[in-house]
Design a protein around this motif. Sequence first.
Motif, PDB file in Angstrom:
ATOM      1  N   ALA A 201       0.831  -1.202   0.000  1.00 19.13           N
ATOM      2  CA  ALA A 201       0.000   0.000   0.000  1.00 19.13           C
ATOM      3  C   ALA A 201       0.868   1.257   0.000  1.00 19.13           C
ATOM      4  O   ALA A 201       0.559   2.248  -0.684  1.00 19.13           O
ATOM      5  CB  ALA A 201      -0.929   0.000   1.208  1.00 19.13           C
ATOM      6  N   ASP A 202       1.977   1.227   0.760  1.00 26.13           N
ATOM      7  CA  ASP A 202       2.900   2.368   0.777  1.00 26.13           C
ATOM      8  C   ASP A 202       3.508   2.604  -0.602  1.00 26.13           C
ATOM      9  O   ASP A 202       3.668   3.759  -1.040  1.00 26.13           O
ATOM     10  CB  ASP A 202       4.018   2.136   1.794  1.00 26.13           C
ATOM     11  CG  ASP A 202       3.540   2.274   3.237  1.00 26.13           C
ATOM     12  OD1 ASP A 202       2.446   2.861   3.434  1.00 26.13           O
ATOM     13  OD2 ASP A 202       4.243   1.799   4.140  1.00 26.13           O
ATOM     14  N   GLU A 205       0.968   4.216  -2.806  1.00 26.22           N
ATOM     15  CA  GLU A 205       0.742   5.622  -2.440  1.00 26.22           C
ATOM     16  C   GLU A 205       1.869   6.538  -2.905  1.00 26.22           C
ATOM     17  O   GLU A 205       1.691   7.754  -2.969  1.00 26.22           O
ATOM     18  CB  GLU A 205       0.570   5.741  -0.929  1.00 26.22           C
ATOM     19  CG  GLU A 205      -0.751   5.159  -0.418  1.00 26.22           C
ATOM     20  CD  GLU A 205      -0.867   5.229   1.089  1.00 26.22           C
ATOM     21  OE1 GLU A 205       0.142   5.565   1.747  1.00 26.22           O
ATOM     22  OE2 GLU A 205      -1.961   4.952   1.605  1.00 26.22           O
ATOM     23  N   ASN A 224      -8.047  -4.013  -4.014  1.00 26.06           N
ATOM     24  CA  ASN A 224      -8.139  -3.418  -2.686  1.00 26.06           C
ATOM     25  C   ASN A 224      -6.855  -2.663  -2.335  1.00 26.06           C
ATOM     26  O   ASN A 224      -6.885  -1.596  -1.703  1.00 26.06           O
ATOM     27  CB  ASN A 224      -8.423  -4.504  -1.650  1.00 26.06           C
ATOM     28  CG  ASN A 224      -8.755  -3.912  -0.293  1.00 26.06           C
ATOM     29  OD1 ASN A 224      -9.328  -2.826  -0.196  1.00 26.06           O
ATOM     30  ND2 ASN A 224      -8.408  -4.625   0.771  1.00 26.06           N
ATOM     31  N   ILE A 225      -5.706  -3.205  -2.762  1.00 26.83           N
ATOM     32  CA  ILE A 225      -4.424  -2.529  -2.534  1.00 26.83           C
ATOM     33  C   ILE A 225      -4.273  -1.343  -3.478  1.00 26.83           C
ATOM     34  O   ILE A 225      -3.848  -0.244  -3.080  1.00 26.83           O
ATOM     35  CB  ILE A 225      -3.260  -3.520  -2.697  1.00 26.83           C
ATOM     36  CG1 ILE A 225      -3.316  -4.584  -1.585  1.00 26.83           C
ATOM     37  CG2 ILE A 225      -1.918  -2.792  -2.685  1.00 26.83           C
ATOM     38  CD1 ILE A 225      -2.270  -5.658  -1.710  1.00 26.83           C
ATOM     39  N   LYS A 228      -5.558   2.252  -2.773  1.00 24.71           N
ATOM     40  CA  LYS A 228      -4.819   3.156  -1.901  1.00 24.71           C
ATOM     41  C   LYS A 228      -4.102   4.259  -2.683  1.00 24.71           C
ATOM     42  O   LYS A 228      -3.488   5.143  -2.103  1.00 24.71           O
ATOM     43  CB  LYS A 228      -3.785   2.385  -1.072  1.00 24.71           C
ATOM     44  CG  LYS A 228      -4.370   1.242  -0.250  1.00 24.71           C
ATOM     45  CD  LYS A 228      -5.386   1.741   0.752  1.00 24.71           C
ATOM     46  CE  LYS A 228      -5.953   0.598   1.589  1.00 24.71           C
ATOM     47  NZ  LYS A 228      -6.991   1.068   2.530  1.00 24.71           N
ATOM     48  N   LYS A 229      -4.179   4.229  -3.996  1.00 22.30           N
ATOM     49  CA  LYS A 229      -3.473   5.200  -4.833  1.00 22.30           C
ATOM     50  C   LYS A 229      -4.052   6.603  -4.660  1.00 22.30           C
ATOM     51  O   LYS A 229      -5.196   6.780  -4.239  1.00 22.30           O
ATOM     52  CB  LYS A 229      -3.562   4.792  -6.299  1.00 22.30           C
ATOM     53  CG  LYS A 229      -4.938   4.984  -6.921  1.00 22.30           C
ATOM     54  CD  LYS A 229      -4.970   4.528  -8.362  1.00 22.30           C
ATOM     55  CE  LYS A 229      -6.338   4.748  -8.994  1.00 22.30           C
ATOM     56  NZ  LYS A 229      -6.671   6.173  -9.166  1.00 22.30           N
ATOM     57  N   TYR A 257     -12.465   4.906  -8.152  1.00 26.90           N
ATOM     58  CA  TYR A 257     -11.022   5.199  -8.180  1.00 26.90           C
ATOM     59  C   TYR A 257     -10.488   5.235  -9.620  1.00 26.90           C
ATOM     60  O   TYR A 257      -9.655   4.415  -9.990  1.00 26.90           O
ATOM     61  CB  TYR A 257     -10.238   4.142  -7.388  1.00 26.90           C
ATOM     62  CG  TYR A 257     -10.722   3.923  -5.985  1.00 26.90           C
ATOM     63  CD1 TYR A 257     -10.435   4.836  -4.981  1.00 26.90           C
ATOM     64  CD2 TYR A 257     -11.465   2.783  -5.659  1.00 26.90           C
ATOM     65  CE1 TYR A 257     -10.878   4.626  -3.689  1.00 26.90           C
ATOM     66  CE2 TYR A 257     -11.914   2.566  -4.353  1.00 26.90           C
ATOM     67  CZ  TYR A 257     -11.620   3.492  -3.379  1.00 26.90           C
ATOM     68  OH  TYR A 257     -12.049   3.293  -2.103  1.00 26.90           O
TER      69      TYR A 257
END
Length: 320
Positions: A201-202, A205, A224-225, A228-229, A257
């Motif tokens: 996820a980091d 992002e 789902n991951i 997180k963008k 998204y």
Amino acid sequence: MEEKNELVEFSTEIDNDDYEDIKDVIHLLRGAQIVLDSDLARLYGVETGSLNRAMKRNKKRFPEEFCFQITKQEYDHLKCQFGISSEYEHGGRRTLPFVYTEQGIAMLSSVLRGETAVTVSIRIMKTFVVMRKYLARNALLMDKVNTIEHRQIESQIQNEQFRLETEKKFDKVFDYIESDKEDMQKVFFDGQIFDAFLLLADIVEEAQSSITLIDGYVDLQTLNILAKKKSGVDVAIYTLPGTKLTKQDITNFNAQYPALNAFKTTAFHDRFMIIDGNKGYHIGASIKDAGKKCFGINRLADVGLINSIIQKAQSTGKQV
């Protein structure tokens, strides 16, 4: 009855465009920058008496904040501090000088006649501006100099202690930089599902414009991951033809998204995630299975290799 406006005619031109001669006749008095009547008369090319008579005949235009007559004490102060002429004491004039502020000099250009009057007034007022900036800068500079001198004295008194403390501070900084370097490799063991999810996820992002994911087995957990963008980041997924990802899944994702596009390709065995076209990661397991078994994530340092991976994906992928 309206006061008559007597004008003074000029005959002398001032050829020097340098402001040094003007700067030297500007003094500080009563909290304002002023010029003596005699200095102004010299710059304008007229007699001091003629200058002041023109001012007096238009007295309504020259309130005290524009022009005022200085006291004997103020005259002595100017003579002592700036070495002004002593003509008052030696019989050259019988009255104390008048001084003109910036506003007064601006008003003189409308009282005195001739191109020289306007030109000189503009030059003087520009010099006032330069002087104000100079004083402001130097006031700040003096404060800084005083602070530096104070620190130097302290350091000289406790020189050895200062040196040791400074070295310790630098050591802390370098230790922090060394420990804060991004790991080129990261390994997750089975059961570290949440830790793996957080790292992925980091990475997602980090993206500012685009994400390219090459993963043969993509499902809703993968999306789902990717959710997180940041807003506005485009996603391109390259996956095997038999993936569980459907067109409806993509439509639902894009409704919240945008924008994601999926492509089918059989050109890849390994998994890659590329951020903004220049930062790549090699991932040892499908994102949907991250943390379920032992796997690793490696940072790709070769930008040329990253570009080759993207080109290969784009040339072989067919949109879902």
